[in-house]
Design a protein around this motif. Structure first.
Motif, PDB file in Angstrom:
ATOM      1  N   ARG A   1     115.367  60.862  54.434  1.00 24.02           N
ATOM      2  CA  ARG A   1     114.408  61.662  55.204  1.00 24.02           C
ATOM      3  C   ARG A   1     113.403  62.372  54.295  1.00 24.02           C
ATOM      4  NH1 ARG A   1     111.378  62.546  59.343  1.00 24.02           N
ATOM      5  NH2 ARG A   1     111.489  64.592  60.265  1.00 24.02           N
ATOM      6  N   MET A   2     113.830  62.811  53.125  1.00 22.21           N
ATOM      7  CA  MET A   2     112.935  63.580  52.253  1.00 22.21           C
ATOM      8  C   MET A   2     111.775  62.745  51.712  1.00 22.21           C
ATOM      9  SD  MET A   2     114.735  64.230  48.561  1.00 22.21           S
ATOM     10  CE  MET A   2     116.341  64.664  49.151  1.00 22.21           C
ATOM     11  N   VAL A   3     111.884  61.422  51.746  1.00 19.01           N
ATOM     12  CA  VAL A   3     110.784  60.574  51.293  1.00 19.01           C
ATOM     13  C   VAL A   3     110.082  59.875  52.461  1.00 19.01           C
ATOM     14  CG1 VAL A   3     111.664  60.218  48.960  1.00 19.01           C
ATOM     15  CG2 VAL A   3     112.361  58.663  50.791  1.00 19.01           C
ATOM     16  N   SER A   4     110.427  60.245  53.684  1.00 18.27           N
ATOM     17  CA  SER A   4     109.790  59.628  54.849  1.00 18.27           C
ATOM     18  C   SER A   4     108.371  60.166  55.029  1.00 18.27           C
ATOM     19  CB  SER A   4     110.616  59.879  56.113  1.00 18.27           C
ATOM     20  OG  SER A   4     110.577  61.247  56.454  1.00 18.27           O
ATOM     21  N   LYS A   5     107.526  59.343  55.606  1.00 24.45           N
ATOM     22  CA  LYS A   5     106.120  59.686  55.764  1.00 24.45           C
ATOM     23  C   LYS A   5     105.932  60.937  56.623  1.00 24.45           C
ATOM     24  CE  LYS A   5     101.711  57.911  57.326  1.00 24.45           C
ATOM     25  NZ  LYS A   5     100.996  56.851  58.001  1.00 24.45           N
ATOM     26  N   ASP A   6     106.615  61.023  57.759  1.00 20.97           N
ATOM     27  CA  ASP A   6     106.403  62.176  58.646  1.00 20.97           C
ATOM     28  C   ASP A   6     106.905  63.479  58.036  1.00 20.97           C
ATOM     29  OD1 ASP A   6     108.948  60.967  59.116  1.00 20.97           O
ATOM     30  OD2 ASP A   6     109.188  62.192  60.914  1.00 20.97           O
ATOM     31  N   PHE A   7     107.977  63.435  57.241  1.00 12.81           N
ATOM     32  CA  PHE A   7     108.456  64.644  56.584  1.00 12.81           C
ATOM     33  C   PHE A   7     107.456  65.111  55.528  1.00 12.81           C
ATOM     34  CE2 PHE A   7     110.813  66.889  53.262  1.00 12.81           C
ATOM     35  CZ  PHE A   7     111.358  67.919  54.007  1.00 12.81           C
ATOM     36  N   ILE A   8     106.955  64.177  54.732  1.00 12.34           N
ATOM     37  CA  ILE A   8     105.980  64.535  53.695  1.00 12.34           C
ATOM     38  C   ILE A   8     104.685  65.042  54.337  1.00 12.34           C
ATOM     39  CG2 ILE A   8     104.539  63.602  51.831  1.00 12.34           C
ATOM     40  CD1 ILE A   8     106.938  61.798  51.087  1.00 12.34           C
ATOM     41  N   GLU A   9     104.271  64.442  55.454  1.00 11.98           N
ATOM     42  CA  GLU A   9     103.074  64.928  56.155  1.00 11.98           C
ATOM     43  C   GLU A   9     103.277  66.343  56.680  1.00 11.98           C
ATOM     44  OE1 GLU A   9     102.271  61.861  59.017  1.00 11.98           O
ATOM     45  OE2 GLU A   9     101.116  60.684  57.562  1.00 11.98           O
ATOM     46  N   ALA A  10     104.497  66.677  57.075  1.00 12.53           N
ATOM     47  CA  ALA A  10     104.785  68.053  57.495  1.00 12.53           C
ATOM     48  C   ALA A  10     104.633  69.010  56.320  1.00 12.53           C
ATOM     49  CB  ALA A  10     106.195  68.143  58.082  1.00 12.53           C
ATOM     50  N   LEU A  11     105.113  68.613  55.149  1.00 10.82           N
ATOM     51  CA  LEU A  11     104.969  69.446  53.958  1.00 10.82           C
ATOM     52  C   LEU A  11     103.496  69.630  53.594  1.00 10.82           C
ATOM     53  CD1 LEU A  11     107.742  67.908  51.660  1.00 10.82           C
ATOM     54  CD2 LEU A  11     107.895  70.005  53.010  1.00 10.82           C
ATOM     55  N   GLN A  12     102.706  68.561  53.732  1.00 13.11           N
ATOM     56  CA  GLN A  12     101.293  68.592  53.358  1.00 13.11           C
ATOM     57  C   GLN A  12     100.500  69.628  54.145  1.00 13.11           C
ATOM     58  OE1 GLN A  12     100.567  64.437  54.024  1.00 13.11           O
ATOM     59  NE2 GLN A  12     100.491  63.985  51.829  1.00 13.11           N
ATOM     60  N   GLN A  13     100.934  69.967  55.341  1.00 14.88           N
ATOM     61  CA  GLN A  13     100.217  70.946  56.156  1.00 14.88           C
ATOM     62  C   GLN A  13     100.185  72.329  55.518  1.00 14.88           C
ATOM     63  OE1 GLN A  13      98.384  70.387  58.923  1.00 14.88           O
ATOM     64  NE2 GLN A  13      98.833  68.254  58.463  1.00 14.88           N
ATOM     65  N   PHE A  14     101.128  72.609  54.621  1.00 11.28           N
ATOM     66  CA  PHE A  14     101.249  73.947  54.050  1.00 11.28           C
ATOM     67  C   PHE A  14     100.867  74.011  52.566  1.00 11.28           C
ATOM     68  CE2 PHE A  14     104.417  73.422  57.445  1.00 11.28           C
ATOM     69  CZ  PHE A  14     103.860  74.278  58.361  1.00 11.28           C
ATOM     70  N   LEU A  15     100.435  72.900  52.000  1.00  9.22           N
ATOM     71  CA  LEU A  15     100.086  72.874  50.584  1.00  9.22           C
ATOM     72  C   LEU A  15      98.782  73.616  50.325  1.00  9.22           C
ATOM     73  CD1 LEU A  15     100.921  69.176  49.657  1.00  9.22           C
ATOM     74  CD2 LEU A  15     102.331  71.215  49.346  1.00  9.22           C
ATOM     75  N   THR A  16      98.708  74.291  49.191  1.00 15.76           N
ATOM     76  CA  THR A  16      97.485  74.990  48.800  1.00 15.76           C
ATOM     77  C   THR A  16      96.800  74.315  47.625  1.00 15.76           C
ATOM     78  OG1 THR A  16      98.785  76.489  47.419  1.00 15.76           O
ATOM     79  CG2 THR A  16      98.275  77.231  49.650  1.00 15.76           C
ATOM     80  N   PHE A  17      97.509  73.452  46.887  1.00  9.68           N
ATOM     81  CA  PHE A  17      96.853  72.739  45.793  1.00  9.68           C
ATOM     82  C   PHE A  17      96.139  71.516  46.364  1.00  9.68           C
ATOM     83  CE2 PHE A  17     101.211  71.138  45.952  1.00  9.68           C
ATOM     84  CZ  PHE A  17     101.073  69.770  45.843  1.00  9.68           C
ATOM     85  N   LYS A  18      95.131  71.047  45.657  1.00  6.79           N
ATOM     86  CA  LYS A  18      94.274  69.975  46.173  1.00  6.79           C
ATOM     87  C   LYS A  18      94.542  68.620  45.528  1.00  6.79           C
ATOM     88  CE  LYS A  18      91.973  72.872  48.717  1.00  6.79           C
ATOM     89  NZ  LYS A  18      92.666  73.243  49.906  1.00  6.79           N
ATOM     90  N   SER A  19      94.855  68.600  44.259  1.00 10.27           N
ATOM     91  CA  SER A  19      95.010  67.345  43.529  1.00 10.27           C
ATOM     92  C   SER A  19      96.441  66.824  43.662  1.00 10.27           C
ATOM     93  CB  SER A  19      94.679  67.575  42.053  1.00 10.27           C
ATOM     94  OG  SER A  19      94.847  66.388  41.327  1.00 10.27           O
ATOM     95  N   GLY A  20      96.586  65.527  43.904  1.00 12.45           N
ATOM     96  CA  GLY A  20      97.911  64.915  43.958  1.00 12.45           C
ATOM     97  C   GLY A  20      98.659  65.168  45.243  1.00 12.45           C
ATOM     98  N   THR A  21      97.958  65.325  46.346  1.00 13.63           N
ATOM     99  CA  THR A  21      98.615  65.641  47.614  1.00 13.63           C
ATOM    100  C   THR A  21      98.850  64.424  48.500  1.00 13.63           C
ATOM    101  OG1 THR A  21      96.507  66.114  48.680  1.00 13.63           O
ATOM    102  CG2 THR A  21      97.662  67.982  47.662  1.00 13.63           C
ATOM    103  N   SER A  22      98.594  63.235  47.977  1.00 15.94           N
ATOM    104  CA  SER A  22      98.795  62.044  48.804  1.00 15.94           C
ATOM    105  C   SER A  22     100.280  61.838  49.080  1.00 15.94           C
ATOM    106  CB  SER A  22      98.216  60.807  48.122  1.00 15.94           C
ATOM    107  OG  SER A  22      98.990  60.472  46.988  1.00 15.94           O
ATOM    108  N   THR A  23     100.556  61.181  50.185  1.00 11.19           N
ATOM    109  CA  THR A  23     101.936  60.909  50.567  1.00 11.19           C
ATOM    110  C   THR A  23     102.646  60.101  49.487  1.00 11.19           C
ATOM    111  OG1 THR A  23     101.312  60.959  52.892  1.00 11.19           O
ATOM    112  CG2 THR A  23     103.395  59.891  52.362  1.00 11.19           C
ATOM    113  N   GLY A  24     101.966  59.106  48.946  1.00  8.71           N
ATOM    114  CA  GLY A  24     102.565  58.268  47.904  1.00  8.71           C
ATOM    115  C   GLY A  24     102.903  59.040  46.648  1.00  8.71           C
TER     116      GLY A  24
END
Length: 148
Positions: free
Chosen positions: A113-136
């Motif tokens: 689950r921790m490497v699933s696309k929807d879980f990572i997309e949930a994490l991305q909603q709260f990120l403040t850094f800009k570089s290296g935020t792609s799901t991959g």
């Protein structure tokens, strides 16, 4: 100004930069949360004008992301704390360390689950850094930390 603090079990420190450009300022170095209330119709009117469709879509995405994370943190305080800690991450490797060394070890989060696309997309909603935020990239960093 209302100051509400809650005792945190984690004593991690964040780097803070304060820029003061005149006016009345209150610096609260030990506060966990500060709420500022504005009273007056002119503030509500400006806020209402500025709220467009993009913010409504973003609000929906954040709501869905919180729903994804609340599976692992049922207590509101714990959920808000992990969201704050996600926002405090300065890179994808910091985020991966948080996911693997905290969320994975202390919740029901599975390795798949921790490497699933929807879980990572949930994490991305709260990120403040800009570089290296792609799901991959985030998935790669999580896998790197898991191998250590």
């Amino acid at each position: 100004m209302k100051n509400e603090t809650k005792e945190s079990q984690n004593t991690a420190r964040a780097s803070v930069v304060i820029n003061i450009h005149g006016g009345n300022n209150q610096i609260l170095p030990n506060a966990i949360e500060v709420v500022q209330n504005f009273y007056g119709a002119e503030f509500a009117h400006v806020r209402k004008q500025n709220k467009g469709m993009e913010e409504k879509d973003e609000d929906e995405a954040v709501r869905v992301a919180r729903g994804t994370l609340c599976i692992y943190y049922s207590d509101d305080w714990e959920l808000d704390d992990i969201i704050r800690r996600i926002a405090d991450c300065r890179s994808a490797s910091d985020l991966a360390n948080l996911v693997v060394n905290d969320m994975y070890k202390h919740t029901i989060l599975s390795a798949e689950r921790m490497v699933s696309k929807d879980f990572i997309e949930a994490l991305q909603q709260f990120l403040t850094f800009k570089s290296g935020t792609s799901t991959g990239n985030i998935r790669t960093q999580i896998n790197n930390v898991r191998r250590e």
